[in-house]
Enzyme design. Structure first.
Site, PDB file in Angstrom:
ATOM      1  N   SER A  14      14.735  77.771 -16.630  1.00  0.00           N
ATOM      2  CA  SER A  14      14.593  79.063 -17.309  1.00  0.00           C
ATOM      3  C   SER A  14      15.512  79.188 -18.516  1.00  0.00           C
ATOM      4  O   SER A  14      16.733  79.091 -18.397  1.00  0.00           O
ATOM      5  CB  SER A  14      14.891  80.193 -16.307  1.00  0.00           C
ATOM      6  OG  SER A  14      15.130  81.415 -16.957  1.00  0.00           O
ATOM      7  N   THR A  15      14.914  79.440 -19.661  1.00  0.00           N
ATOM      8  CA  THR A  15      15.696  79.598 -20.888  1.00  0.00           C
ATOM      9  C   THR A  15      16.652  80.787 -20.811  1.00  0.00           C
ATOM     10  O   THR A  15      17.835  80.669 -21.133  1.00  0.00           O
ATOM     11  CB  THR A  15      14.750  79.796 -22.083  1.00  0.00           C
ATOM     12  OG1 THR A  15      13.812  80.846 -21.780  1.00  0.00           O
ATOM     13  CG2 THR A  15      13.986  78.526 -22.396  1.00  0.00           C
TER      14      THR A  15
END
Length: 209
Positions: A14-15
């Site tokens: 997840s960024t």
């Protein structure tokens, strides 16, 4: 006095979890809140919706916005940012190791190191060699940690955490839970989650006689 607790659910692919992980400790310390780091996998949650990859890949417009937003936010926070290739990265082994690290005090440091390698340096976090190097840099016995992370007991534990995530309604990362089970989603809701935890503790304390 016992400090209120905020659960921090994060996925290594997840960024926005990267942004949250790199700033959450300082924010929580300032708010007087303790953290519970909860690594998990989004893959099964996406699969339950019929998705085979990240929604940022499935919906190109959303993906283009996210990458530009990450560039802006990383620059604002003074963090390096590289777009991983491929995306999303396979964070299964990293999550197993982080779960183990949570039992031994080095989970948060390992988590930050993985995110830095992935989004700050463009390294492949699915590679055991990369993860071994990160563990060694933290002063952790990499061979022992990898062996323990891959035990059936630890694998089962991570699966059960994934089941818990689904049962609690988590649909993305990062997600935060207050002690009253109030849920907040997204890096931009971190401060609001901390405020809620503190105010909820104050509300419940007011009724103590």
């Amino acid at each position: 006095m016992h400090r209120p607790v905020l659960e921090f659910w994060y996925e290594f692919a997840s960024t926005y979890s990267y942004l949250a992980a790199m700033r959450i400790e300082a924010a929580a310390e300032e708010a007087g809140v303790a953290l519970l780091w909860r690594p998990f996998l989004l893959g099964p949650i996406f699969a339950a919706q019929g998705w085979t990859t990240s929604p940022f890949n499935l919906f190109p417009g959303k993906g283009r916005y996210m990458w530009r937003d990450m560039e802006r936010e990383a620059a604002r926070l003074g963090l390096p940012f590289y777009r991983p290739d491929p995306f999303p990265q396979n964070g299964l082994l990293a999550a197993r190791i982080a779960l183990l690290g949570g039992d031994h005090g080095w989970g948060p440091a390992f988590t930050r190191a993985v995110y830095t390698a992935e989004f700050g340096q463009g390294r492949d976090i699915s590679d055991p060699v990369v993860l071994s190097e990160l563990l060694t840099e933290l002063g952790v016995d990499a061979t022992s940690a990898l062996e323990k992370a891959e035990t059936d007991a630890n694998k089962t534990r991570l699966r059960r955490i994934g089941e818990e995530a689904q049962s609690r309604g988590i649909f993305g990362a990062p997600t935060f839970f207050a002690e009253d089970s109030e849920m907040f989603w997204g890096n931009d809701r971190l401060e609001r989650a901390l405020e809620w935890v503190v105010s909820d503790r104050a509300r419940r304390t007011d009724f103590v006689v």
